[in-house]
Design an enzyme around this catalytic site. Structure first.
Site, PDB file in Angstrom:
ATOM      1  N   GLU A 101       0.833  -1.196   0.000  1.00 41.07           N
ATOM      2  CA  GLU A 101       0.000   0.000   0.000  1.00 41.07           C
ATOM      3  C   GLU A 101       0.870   1.249   0.000  1.00 41.07           C
ATOM      4  O   GLU A 101       1.938   1.265   0.608  1.00 41.07           O
ATOM      5  CB  GLU A 101      -0.924   0.004   1.231  1.00 41.07           C
ATOM      6  N   GLU A 116     -10.104   5.610   2.615  1.00 44.64           N
ATOM      7  CA  GLU A 116     -10.471   4.809   3.784  1.00 44.64           C
ATOM      8  C   GLU A 116     -10.447   5.697   5.015  1.00 44.64           C
ATOM      9  O   GLU A 116      -9.567   6.561   5.152  1.00 44.64           O
ATOM     10  CB  GLU A 116      -9.492   3.647   3.963  1.00 44.64           C
TER      11      GLU A 116
END
Length: 452
Positions: free
Chosen positions: A256, A367
């Site tokens: 990520e 997120e």
């Protein structure tokens, strides 16, 4: 070398938010540890509250001779000291910034990754071949990176200071950082949680675009940078890309990278460039940035975990960063590029199980963590804090989304799907055009009339 794009639209007033430059300090005064101060005061308060007991009674004699032993606090202090010694390596140069960051220039072969047995005694690898890109005539060609004047995209660089060749910049981790954490033993890691793309019950909420069902060897996209409101220290807001393999269970592998606002991790509300990895669904492996042994940094100009500047403004200037993650066909390591041709470093292939081969899903998007303060939905914002329908200059976006195929070619997304698991709080709208390729707008304010 251009590594931050300014997106222009004729009817918007573009203004760059200028922030104070960092101040270089060849040496600086190290203050006494705050945890030691707190510990001494704690001992003094406790000892002053105990008065002598003069009695011949056996139980009183026992009370008088009893020694105060704050074992739990001593163990915590010892653990913090040991962890900091592993994370913070000796510096050949130090740069102190007014935003509170300290940047240590560490010899590249002394960084945390080289504590791993597999890398002991080695040095960072040379750059791999970059993925080939489509030219307008449809021919695949290796991208040539143009040498352009580099823009300052992180606060610590705005004074012109950098780390010497042969070193890498590492944001120093402090005792205050660890003491802010909800768990000092899991500091630098995401909370253990059930991981699913469509998860709606673990406090993590998403608005993402994704592709799945194929074999993916990398991903690329441009993300505009904001400083969203985060309502309490134990929530965060981020925008990133995920390279994923394995089932959404204990064997999940992810790589990520993106930007995030995390008061718990960094102690402020700046958007910061970050990386993450795990090979067991965030349970025991992996970490943010360089807070554990794993990612091998090769660049002396980008500090992972440092604040990004400038940032986008509502109805004003829009500024984005471009990230590329791809698997080196020769050695199998996963490399990270920031901006136009700046290689940050790589994740060694041996860190992973499923990702030693290829990814089975790629995600792009936002997120947040929702702790439901007071029993209501959090007011932590995603992206710009505005819904996708507001469009350019107001909503957050991802643009020019691509994946890397088996032959190291960057290709358009085969079938982009979008998903918002709480669309009344954070939504997403996708599209495709000749300038931005595959793109989407996403985000939202969190708690509102639509999102109680």
């Amino acid at each position: 070398m251009l590594i931050l794009c300014r997106i222009r639209c004729p009817h918007f007033d573009h203004r760059i938010r200028r922030l104070n430059p960092c101040l270089n300090m060849a040496s600086y005064f190290r203050k006494t540890s705050p945890i030691i101060h707190a510990f001494v005061i704690f001992l003094l308060v406790c000892s002053s509250s105990i008065s002598p007991v003069y009695s011949s009674e056996p139980h009183n004699l026992h009370a008088r001779n009893r020694t105060f032993r704050p074992d739990k606090e001593l163990q915590k202090l010892k653990f913090i000291r040991q962890r900091l010694n592993k994370i913070n390596k000796p510096a050949v140069k130090t740069i102190q910034c007014p935003d509170g960051d300290t940047i240590d220039c560490v010899l590249s072969h002394h960084q945390p990754a080289f504590d791993l047995p597999q890398l002991k005694g080695q040095r960072p690898l040379d750059p791999p071949e970059r993925p080939r890109i489509y030219e307008r005539d449809g021919v695949m060609m290796t991208a040539e990176v143009e040498e352009e004047e580099e823009e300052h995209v992180q606060l610590w660089r705005m004074s012109g200071e950098t780390c010497p060749e042969g070193t890498i910049p590492i944001r120093r981790t402090t005792e205050q950082d660890m003491l802010r954490a909800s768990s000092v033993r899991r500091f630098g890691r995401k909370p253990r949680r059930r991981v699913r793309r469509d998860s709606t019950s673990n406090g993590h909420e998403h608005a993402v675009g994704y592709v799945s069902g194929g074999e993916y060897y990398g991903a690329k996209g441009s993300i505009n940078v904001w400083a969203p409101h985060v309502s309490n220290p134990y929530e965060f807001s981020l925008s990133q890309l995920w390279v994923i393999s394995g089932s959404f269970a204990h064997d999940l592998n992810t790589i990520e990278a993106g930007w995030q606002v995390s008061p718990e991790l960094y102690g402020d509300n700046y958007p910061r460039f970050f990386t993450y990895w795990t090979n067991d669904a965030y349970e025991a492996t992996g970490c943010y940035n360089l807070m554990c042994s794993g990612f091998v940094q090769t660049n002396n100009r980008i500090a992972i975990g440092a604040a990004i500047s400038p940032i986008s403004s509502y109805h004003g200037g829009q500024f984005d960063i471009t990230l590329l993650i791809w698997k080196d066909p020769k050695h199998g390591n996963w490399w990270l590029e920031f901006g136009s041709g700046i290689l940050v470093g790589y994740w060694p292939s041996f860190l992973f199980t499923h990702l030693r081969d290829h990814a089975t899903m790629v995600q792009f998007g936002g997120e947040i963590v929702n702790t439901r303060p007071g029993g209501s939905h959090t007011s932590t914002a995603m992206g710009s804090g505005h819904f996708a329908g507001e469009g350019f200059g107001k909503a957050s976006y991802f643009r020019n989304l691509e994946v890397v195929d088996w032959d190291n070619n960057l290709i358009p997304l085969p079938n982009l799907r979008v998903l918002a698991d709480h669309p009344n709080c954070y939504d997403i709208r996708g599209g495709v055009n000749g300038v931005w390729g595959h793109y989407f707008y996403y985000g939202g304010p969190g708690r509102s009339v639509r999102c109680p």
